[in-house]
Design a protein around this motif. Structure first.
Motif, mmCIF file in Angstrom:
data_model
loop_
_atom_site.group_PDB
_atom_site.id
_atom_site.type_symbol
_atom_site.label_atom_id
_atom_site.label_comp_id
_atom_site.label_asym_id
_atom_site.label_seq_id
_atom_site.Cartn_x
_atom_site.Cartn_y
_atom_site.Cartn_z
ATOM 1 N N TYR A 105 17.911 -18.316 20.957
ATOM 2 C CA TYR A 105 18.146 -16.977 20.411
ATOM 3 C C TYR A 105 16.875 -16.466 19.740
ATOM 4 O O TYR A 105 16.151 -17.224 19.083
ATOM 5 C CB TYR A 105 19.273 -17.007 19.371
ATOM 6 C CG TYR A 105 20.628 -17.408 19.906
ATOM 7 C CD1 TYR A 105 21.450 -16.486 20.539
ATOM 8 C CD2 TYR A 105 21.096 -18.723 19.753
ATOM 9 C CE1 TYR A 105 22.700 -16.856 21.019
ATOM 10 C CE2 TYR A 105 22.346 -19.089 20.222
ATOM 11 C CZ TYR A 105 23.141 -18.151 20.859
ATOM 12 O OH TYR A 105 24.376 -18.520 21.332
ATOM 13 N N TYR A 156 17.292 -21.381 16.208
ATOM 14 C CA TYR A 156 18.589 -20.862 15.770
ATOM 15 C C TYR A 156 19.715 -21.486 16.576
ATOM 16 O O TYR A 156 19.622 -21.636 17.804
ATOM 17 C CB TYR A 156 18.643 -19.344 15.944
ATOM 18 C CG TYR A 156 17.905 -18.567 14.875
ATOM 19 C CD1 TYR A 156 18.411 -18.475 13.585
ATOM 20 C CD2 TYR A 156 16.721 -17.908 15.180
ATOM 21 C CE1 TYR A 156 17.745 -17.750 12.612
ATOM 22 C CE2 TYR A 156 16.044 -17.176 14.220
ATOM 23 C CZ TYR A 156 16.560 -17.106 12.933
ATOM 24 O OH TYR A 156 15.896 -16.394 11.974
ATOM 25 N N GLN A 157 20.800 -21.804 15.870
ATOM 26 C CA GLN A 157 22.016 -22.297 16.505
ATOM 27 C C GLN A 157 23.196 -21.444 16.029
ATOM 28 O O GLN A 157 23.228 -21.001 14.875
ATOM 29 C CB GLN A 157 22.271 -23.767 16.137
ATOM 30 C CG GLN A 157 21.202 -24.720 16.617
ATOM 31 C CD GLN A 157 21.421 -26.134 16.105
ATOM 32 O OE1 GLN A 157 22.166 -26.360 15.138
ATOM 33 N NE2 GLN A 157 20.784 -27.111 16.751
ATOM 34 N N LEU A 158 24.143 -21.202 16.933
ATOM 35 C CA LEU A 158 25.369 -20.496 16.558
ATOM 36 C C LEU A 158 26.363 -21.547 16.059
ATOM 37 O O LEU A 158 26.910 -22.333 16.847
ATOM 38 C CB LEU A 158 25.941 -19.733 17.744
ATOM 39 C CG LEU A 158 27.241 -18.970 17.476
ATOM 40 C CD1 LEU A 158 27.061 -17.946 16.352
ATOM 41 C CD2 LEU A 158 27.742 -18.287 18.743
ATOM 42 N N ASN A 198 27.764 -26.752 16.704
ATOM 43 C CA ASN A 198 26.931 -25.790 17.424
ATOM 44 C C ASN A 198 27.728 -25.323 18.635
ATOM 45 O O ASN A 198 27.963 -26.100 19.567
ATOM 46 C CB ASN A 198 25.621 -26.456 17.844
ATOM 47 C CG ASN A 198 24.708 -25.497 18.597
ATOM 48 O OD1 ASN A 198 25.030 -24.318 18.774
ATOM 49 N ND2 ASN A 198 23.571 -26.003 19.054
ATOM 50 N N PHE A 257 24.593 -17.986 12.106
ATOM 51 C CA PHE A 257 23.411 -18.575 12.735
ATOM 52 C C PHE A 257 22.679 -19.428 11.708
ATOM 53 O O PHE A 257 22.432 -18.997 10.573
ATOM 54 C CB PHE A 257 22.489 -17.482 13.282
ATOM 55 C CG PHE A 257 22.987 -16.879 14.567
ATOM 56 C CD1 PHE A 257 22.804 -17.548 15.775
ATOM 57 C CD2 PHE A 257 23.646 -15.661 14.572
ATOM 58 C CE1 PHE A 257 23.271 -17.006 16.962
ATOM 59 C CE2 PHE A 257 24.113 -15.108 15.750
ATOM 60 C CZ PHE A 257 23.927 -15.785 16.955
#
Length: 404
Positions: free
Chosen positions: A309, A284-286, A302, A271
């Motif tokens: 999140y 937040y980005q995965l 991403n 993250f």
């Protein structure tokens, strides 16, 4: 010539009480002595007769008889008492020996998968008070291994290592491969978890014996969480970098970067944020990162654009599976939910119902996933392991109380 009159006393006892039995002859009424006076009253003559003894009414006998009778009575009483006590039924004793033992005090835990059976195993470290005789005791560290699926005790081993065994050091674990799990104890000892035989082995000297740079001994060990390596400092204060999966030790940070670039392909999730440092909405980005050592190319994307999140973190990841933990809302201390995502699309495959617990670590097993958890004071600090199927169904909850 006039006579001097004197009081007449008995010449034997001195009594003045007397009676005259014939002229000028007297008998003392006190002691029966007879006496008389001569003509000029200057001499007193007396005759004393001792009264005869009265005869005893008891016949003569043996003087030892009373003693013999007393001894006989005592002996008879003792014999009768012994006979009576001997024939009485014996009562069962109500005295019991207490075998109370203080419960084991646990201070560390870790869940992993046994590579022979595929079953999840719950490892716990704890201390017992071991008796050494004469009332002496000492703390004894145990490594206890329980099978998660049914709670069965697989083995309970005494940790004899003088450092983390005696000092009760907590272990920090890191998995480099399903069959290669290391732990660091007391910041100085490298411990390997034998995932086949369920055993902790101290391997510091065995692992580093091939490196003369560490011949002076190890002063400190630390896991590096950005690379698959361990930071090592020897007793002379010199730092090195060790790569466990390829058994290589290098001296400088630049050399470590080169090994990391040339020897390791990488594909992982984390993250973060791919935008600029001055963006207003830095959510937040995965992020999925792929690195190919053959080309040196790095790709980052991403995986779930547009998804929001709250306090996310990675719980478990490998090439096929990705488990994450997220807060359900932005409120302080909200319930958590565990989600399984598709590693190619980021789609949510399943999510467990929200719950309030702290998640320690997770591992893949033949039943699905084993997830270690701990609850707070509202649940009296119970802890254990959840076993979740690949489809997201909780098939086993191995729960222990706060003292277990």
């Amino acid at each position: 010539m006039a006579k001097q009159i004197k009081v007449i006393h008995c010449p034997h006892c001195g009594s003045i009480h007397k009676r005259e039995i014939k002229p000028q002859v007297y008998q003392c009424q006190n002691c029966s002595t007879e006496y008389y006076l001569d003509s000029d009253d200057t001499h007193i003559y007396h005759h004393y007769e001792q009264p005869p003894l009265r005869p005893s009414s008891a016949p003569p006998g043996n003087n030892r008889l009373p003693i013999i009778l007393l001894i006989g009575c005592i002996a008879g009483i003792l014999i009768i008492y012994g006979v009576v006590v001997g024939f009485q039924p014996k009562k069962a004793s109500t005295y019991t020996v207490s075998n109370f033992k203080l419960p084991r005090m646990y201070y560390d835990s870790f869940v992993y998968t046994n590579t022979l059976t595929g079953d999840p195993v719950y490892l716990r470290l704890g201390t017992d008070r071991a008796g050494k005789g004469n009332g002496a005791e000492e703390l004894e560290t145990h490594a206890q291994f329980n099978r998660v699926t049914d709670g069965k005790l697989l083995v309970d081993r005494v940790v004899t290592n003088e450092t983390f065994g005696k000092k009760r050091c907590a272990l920090s674990f890191k998995t480099y491969a399903p069959d290669l799990i290391y732990a660091i104890g007391c910041n100085t000892q490298l411990v390997q978890l034998d995932v086949e035989h369920n055993e902790l082995k101290e391997v510091t000297q065995e692992v580093f014996k091939d490196f003369p740079q560490l011949s002076s001994g190890v002063a400190r060990l630390d896991f590096d969480y950005s690379k698959a390596m361990i930071n090592v400092m020897n007793n002379e204060g010199k730092s090195y970098f060790y790569f466990p999966t390829i058994h290589r030790l290098v001296e400088t940070q630049a050399q470590a970067e080169e090994v990391w670039k040339m020897e390791f392909d990488r594909h992982f999730f984390e993250f973060g944020y791919l935008g600029g440092p001055f963006d207003e909405n830095r959510d937040y980005q995965l992020i999925e990162t792929t690195y190919a050592r053959a080309t040196g190319e790095v790709k980052r994307q991403n995986l779930t654009p547009g998804r929001k999140y709250f306090a996310p973190r990675i719980l478990h990841q490998d090439e096929q599976d990705l488990l994450i933990v997220v807060n359900t809302t932005a409120a302080p201390n909200p319930p958590l939910t565990i989600q399984r995502l598709d590693v190619k699309t980021g789609e949510i495959l399943w999510a467990l119902p929200p719950d309030t617990y702290t998640l320690q670590n997770a591992v893949k097993c033949r039943q699905g996933f084993a997830i270690e958890y701990r609850r707070g004071p509202e649940a009296d600090y119970v802890h254990g392991v959840l076993v979740v199927s690949p489809t997201g169904k909780i098939i086993q909850e191995y729960t222990l109380s706060r003292t277990e």
